[in-house]
Structures are given as structure tokens and as C-alpha cells.
Design a protein around this motif. Structure first.
Motif, short mmCIF file in Angstrom:
data_model
loop_
_atom_site.label_atom_id
_atom_site.label_comp_id
_atom_site.label_asym_id
_atom_site.label_seq_id
_atom_site.Cartn_x
_atom_site.Cartn_y
_atom_site.Cartn_z
N PHE A 1 1.13 -0.95 0.25
CA PHE A 1 0.30 0.32 -0.33
C PHE A 1 0.91 0.86 0.33
N LEU B 1 1.45 5.11 0.32
CA LEU B 1 0.65 5.73 1.44
C LEU B 1 0.95 6.83 0.58
N ILE B 2 2.34 7.53 0.78
CA ILE B 2 3.14 9.10 0.02
C ILE B 2 3.55 8.86 -1.25
N ASP B 3 3.90 9.05 -1.93
CA ASP B 3 4.04 9.04 -3.77
C ASP B 3 4.75 10.20 -3.08
N ALA C 1 5.71 3.11 1.63
CA ALA C 1 4.29 2.07 1.78
C ALA C 1 4.48 1.36 3.06
#
Length: 100
Positions: free
Chosen positions: A12, A14-16, A57
Motif C-alpha cells: 500500500f 501511502l505517500i507517493d 509504503a
């Protein structure tokens, strides 16, 4: 996560972070590679995620399955039973060796 169970290896992002600078700080004080648990599911923290390796992630960590544990137990039991059987065996001694 009520009613949702991630599959092993599900990641997952979460911050790209598409910028040039890495993420500053930590998620709940956890270092890169740390594991934590939410409602019985373990996750692995990754601060080098995303396309450029600067994202954040979480990856679902698989629990050992019952089948895997059963196989390991069977291997261990077989090894010990073979060792016990070998220690009970006696090599035949010829008549000439008995007199020496």
C-alpha cells in the motif's frame, strides 16, 4: 480494515513522493524495515517505495500457514526418528572379531 484481509505481499503506497527530496521523519517512530501489527495483521515499513524510491509504503507480511508448519514438523520428526533408529542398530560382528 474490518472485513478486509490483505494478501501476502500486498503493498500500500501511502505517500507517493515525486520530489527530489526524501521523506523526512518516521511513521509512528518506526525505522525502515520495521514490522508492526494492526488488528492481527503484520506490516513492513518501507521508506524507499514508489517510482523514485522516495515514497512511503506498507507491505502485508504473511503469517506462517498451518500447512507450512505441519511440513516443518514432519521433517523434524522424521529426522529424529531416523536418528533414533540408527542409534538402535547394531552392526553384525563376525566370529573372528568377537574373539579379539
Amino acid at each position: 480494515m474490518d472485513g478486509f484481509t490483505p494478501n501476502k505481499g500486498d503493498t500500500f503506497l501511502l505517500i507517493d513522493n515525486r520530489g527530489n527530496n526524501p521523506i523526512f521523519g518516521q511513521f509512528v517512530g518506526l525505522d525502515h524495515g520495521a514490522k508492526f501489527e494492526v488488528m492481527g495483521q503484520q506490516f513492513l515499513v518501507n521508506y524507499q517505495a514508489g517510482i523514485n524510491g522516495r515514497g512511503f509504503a506498507l507491505t502485508a507480511v504473511p503469517e506462517p500457514s498451518s500447512a507450512c508448519l505441519l511440513i516443518v514438523a514432519a521433517c523434524v520428526a522424521t529426522r529424529f526418528s531416523r536418528r533414533a533408529a540408527w542409534s538402535k542398530r547394531r552392526l553384525p560382528i563376525s566370529a573372528s572379531e568377537r574373539s579379539n
